[in-house]
Design a protein around this motif. Structure first.
Motif, PDB file in Angstrom:
ATOM      1  N   TRP A 114      22.898  -5.379   5.467  1.00 57.17           N
ATOM      2  CA  TRP A 114      24.255  -5.932   5.528  1.00 57.17           C
ATOM      3  C   TRP A 114      24.359  -7.205   4.698  1.00 57.17           C
ATOM      4  CZ3 TRP A 114      28.670  -3.850   7.292  1.00 57.17           C
ATOM      5  CH2 TRP A 114      29.780  -4.685   7.389  1.00 57.17           C
ATOM      6  N   ARG A 115      23.360  -8.049   4.834  1.00 58.26           N
ATOM      7  CA  ARG A 115      23.422  -9.328   4.137  1.00 58.26           C
ATOM      8  C   ARG A 115      23.241  -9.171   2.632  1.00 58.26           C
ATOM      9  NH1 ARG A 115      23.475 -13.852   6.686  1.00 58.26           N
ATOM     10  NH2 ARG A 115      22.568 -14.912   4.902  1.00 58.26           N
ATOM     11  N   THR A 116      22.314  -8.311   2.229  1.00 54.41           N
ATOM     12  CA  THR A 116      22.002  -8.215   0.807  1.00 54.41           C
ATOM     13  C   THR A 116      22.951  -7.299   0.054  1.00 54.41           C
ATOM     14  OG1 THR A 116      20.407  -6.465   1.233  1.00 54.41           O
ATOM     15  CG2 THR A 116      19.570  -8.709   1.149  1.00 54.41           C
ATOM     16  N   LYS A 120      27.023  -9.180  -0.196  1.00 52.12           N
ATOM     17  CA  LYS A 120      26.964  -9.483  -1.628  1.00 52.12           C
ATOM     18  C   LYS A 120      28.256  -9.037  -2.313  1.00 52.12           C
ATOM     19  CE  LYS A 120      24.443  -7.871  -5.658  1.00 52.12           C
ATOM     20  NZ  LYS A 120      23.380  -6.917  -6.051  1.00 52.12           N
ATOM     21  N   GLN A 121      28.721  -7.848  -1.949  1.00 53.87           N
ATOM     22  CA  GLN A 121      29.966  -7.352  -2.536  1.00 53.87           C
ATOM     23  C   GLN A 121      31.125  -8.281  -2.177  1.00 53.87           C
ATOM     24  OE1 GLN A 121      30.084  -5.068  -4.701  1.00 53.87           O
ATOM     25  NE2 GLN A 121      27.968  -4.361  -4.480  1.00 53.87           N
ATOM     26  N   ALA A 122      31.132  -8.738  -0.946  1.00 51.18           N
ATOM     27  CA  ALA A 122      32.197  -9.641  -0.526  1.00 51.18           C
ATOM     28  C   ALA A 122      32.161 -10.947  -1.330  1.00 51.18           C
ATOM     29  CB  ALA A 122      32.070  -9.928   0.965  1.00 51.18           C
ATOM     30  N   VAL A 127      35.785 -12.891  -1.328  1.00 49.64           N
ATOM     31  CA  VAL A 127      36.502 -12.761  -0.060  1.00 49.64           C
ATOM     32  C   VAL A 127      35.478 -12.831   1.073  1.00 49.64           C
ATOM     33  CG1 VAL A 127      38.334 -11.354  -1.006  1.00 49.64           C
ATOM     34  CG2 VAL A 127      36.342 -10.235  -0.043  1.00 49.64           C
ATOM     35  N   ASP A 128      35.980 -13.168   2.215  1.00 51.84           N
ATOM     36  CA  ASP A 128      35.097 -13.218   3.379  1.00 51.84           C
ATOM     37  C   ASP A 128      34.761 -11.798   3.815  1.00 51.84           C
ATOM     38  OD1 ASP A 128      34.208 -15.283   5.688  1.00 51.84           O
ATOM     39  OD2 ASP A 128      34.723 -13.335   6.544  1.00 51.84           O
ATOM     40  N   PHE A 256      22.624   2.910  -4.410  1.00 52.41           N
ATOM     41  CA  PHE A 256      21.730   1.926  -3.826  1.00 52.41           C
ATOM     42  C   PHE A 256      21.576   0.717  -4.725  1.00 52.41           C
ATOM     43  CE2 PHE A 256      20.351   6.147  -2.473  1.00 52.41           C
ATOM     44  CZ  PHE A 256      20.733   6.056  -1.158  1.00 52.41           C
ATOM     45  N   GLY A 257      22.319   0.702  -5.783  1.00 59.99           N
ATOM     46  CA  GLY A 257      22.131  -0.369  -6.745  1.00 59.99           C
ATOM     47  C   GLY A 257      23.362  -1.220  -6.923  1.00 59.99           C
ATOM     48  N   GLU A 258      23.434  -1.811  -8.066  1.00 59.82           N
ATOM     49  CA  GLU A 258      24.450  -2.813  -8.326  1.00 59.82           C
ATOM     50  C   GLU A 258      25.859  -2.254  -8.392  1.00 59.82           C
ATOM     51  OE1 GLU A 258      23.930  -6.189  -8.701  1.00 59.82           O
ATOM     52  OE2 GLU A 258      22.023  -5.630  -7.851  1.00 59.82           O
ATOM     53  N   ASP A 259      25.998  -1.036  -8.870  1.00 53.72           N
ATOM     54  CA  ASP A 259      27.319  -0.535  -9.219  1.00 53.72           C
ATOM     55  C   ASP A 259      27.933   0.341  -8.143  1.00 53.72           C
ATOM     56  OD1 ASP A 259      27.100  -1.851 -11.604  1.00 53.72           O
ATOM     57  OD2 ASP A 259      26.061  -0.160 -12.524  1.00 53.72           O
TER      58      ASP A 259
END
Length: 271
Positions: A114-116, A120-122, A127-128, A256-259
């Motif tokens: 959740w954190r990583t 990260k996306q948020a 945004v929160d 599972f990656g950046e995109d």
DNA sequence: AATTTCCACAACCGCGAGCCA
DNA sequence: ATGGCTCGCGGTTGTGGAAAT
């Protein structure tokens, strides 16, 4: 020197021997051997009798998060990600509770995910992660895509033109696949390596995603969440806001990656 | 090739709940 | 009632490796 101070010194010496940091192979073996012959629990005395210079807490954590035989490692499947999103929307940061519904996964692992990944996306969207906008984005983009991915990975439905998955009409690509109504007859099945069957039923009868997770015939009702009742008019809202649904075309996604997210698509949620 | 930065994950810490003498 | 002990949870930090410079 008083007996009191002597005691203090002994305690200090004892504590100074306690190891911290990464576990060695030797320590792991000691813990595994001890637990396999004596069982879990009584972690403080376990640490002492096993000859481990670790705190009971450290031993417990090492066992539960790493050494326990049924621990599943590796990337989260789309199905697991969907469950995490859904259960987090319902329970918040109740990681251990969420972990109970993902066999082989630990609360620590889910929390880290959740954190990583999610937070990260948020951050990238500025945004929160608990904001309505972000939850909207999850419900509208992420969850339908995960369901689509699950659909692609499902061998029983891969060649079938009529999908077993129905989802929010927020994603045209998904809604085209939706059966007429009600619970899908063929739930997406995620048969885990540990033998636990975990099915998700998705209803298209409401304008929002409606999920029911079933683990080994025990239904886990997923209701009252942000995703399926919190924003019942999300899709309509988008249209009111001038957001064109066809822009929601699914991009090439590295799950599972950046995109995983297409940031351009999501940018509109910041407005 | 060397150094720096970033990221994911393992491990630690503080706190509260539950149990028991 | 209460004090000590154990356990479990959630937040935070430390660290090793990958990626970038």
């Amino acid at each position: 020197m008083s007996s009191n101070s002597k005691t203090k010194i002994n305690i200090y010496e004892c504590e100074s021997e306690l190891r911290r940091g990464p576990w060695t192979l030797e320590e792991d073996n000691l813990l595994i051997q001890y637990v396999s012959s004596h069982g879990e629990g009584r972690w403080n005395s376990l640490a002492k009798f096993a000859g481990l210079k670790r705190t009971g807490k450290s031993c417990r954590l090492r066992w539960l998060n790493y050494l326990k035989p049924d621990i599943k490692r590796g990337n989260f499947s789309p199905h697991e990600q969907l469950l995490i999103l859904e259960l987090h929307s319902k329970w918040g940061n109740r990681w251990s509770k969420i972990a109970q519904h993902l066999p082989g996964r630990t609360d620590n692992e889910i929390k880290n995910y959740w954190r990583t990944r999610v937070q990260k996306q948020a951050r990238q969207l500025k945004v929160d992660s608990n904001s309505k906008k972000f939850l909207e984005a999850i419900r509208t983009f992420w969850m339908p895509r995960l369901m689509e991915k699950m659909e692609q990975n499902s061998p029983s439905t891969a060649s079938s033109p009529s999908s077993s998955i129905a989802a929010a009409p927020s994603s045209p690509a998904i809604s085209q696949l939706a059966p007429p109504d009600s619970l899908c007859p063929n739930p997406v099945n995620n048969s885990n390596s540990d033998g636990n069957n975990y099915d998700i039923f998705v209803s298209s009868s409401s304008p929002s995603v409606n999920l029911t997770a079933v683990k080994n015939q025990t239904e886990i009702p997923i209701e009252e969440s942000y995703y399926n009742v919190g924003f019942p008019g999300c899709y309509d809202d988008m249209q009111v806001q001038g957001i064109s649904p066809p822009e929601c075309h699914v991009a090439e996604i590295d799950w599972f990656g950046e995109d995983f997210w297409n940031t351009d698509e999501l940018w509109q949620f910041r407005k």
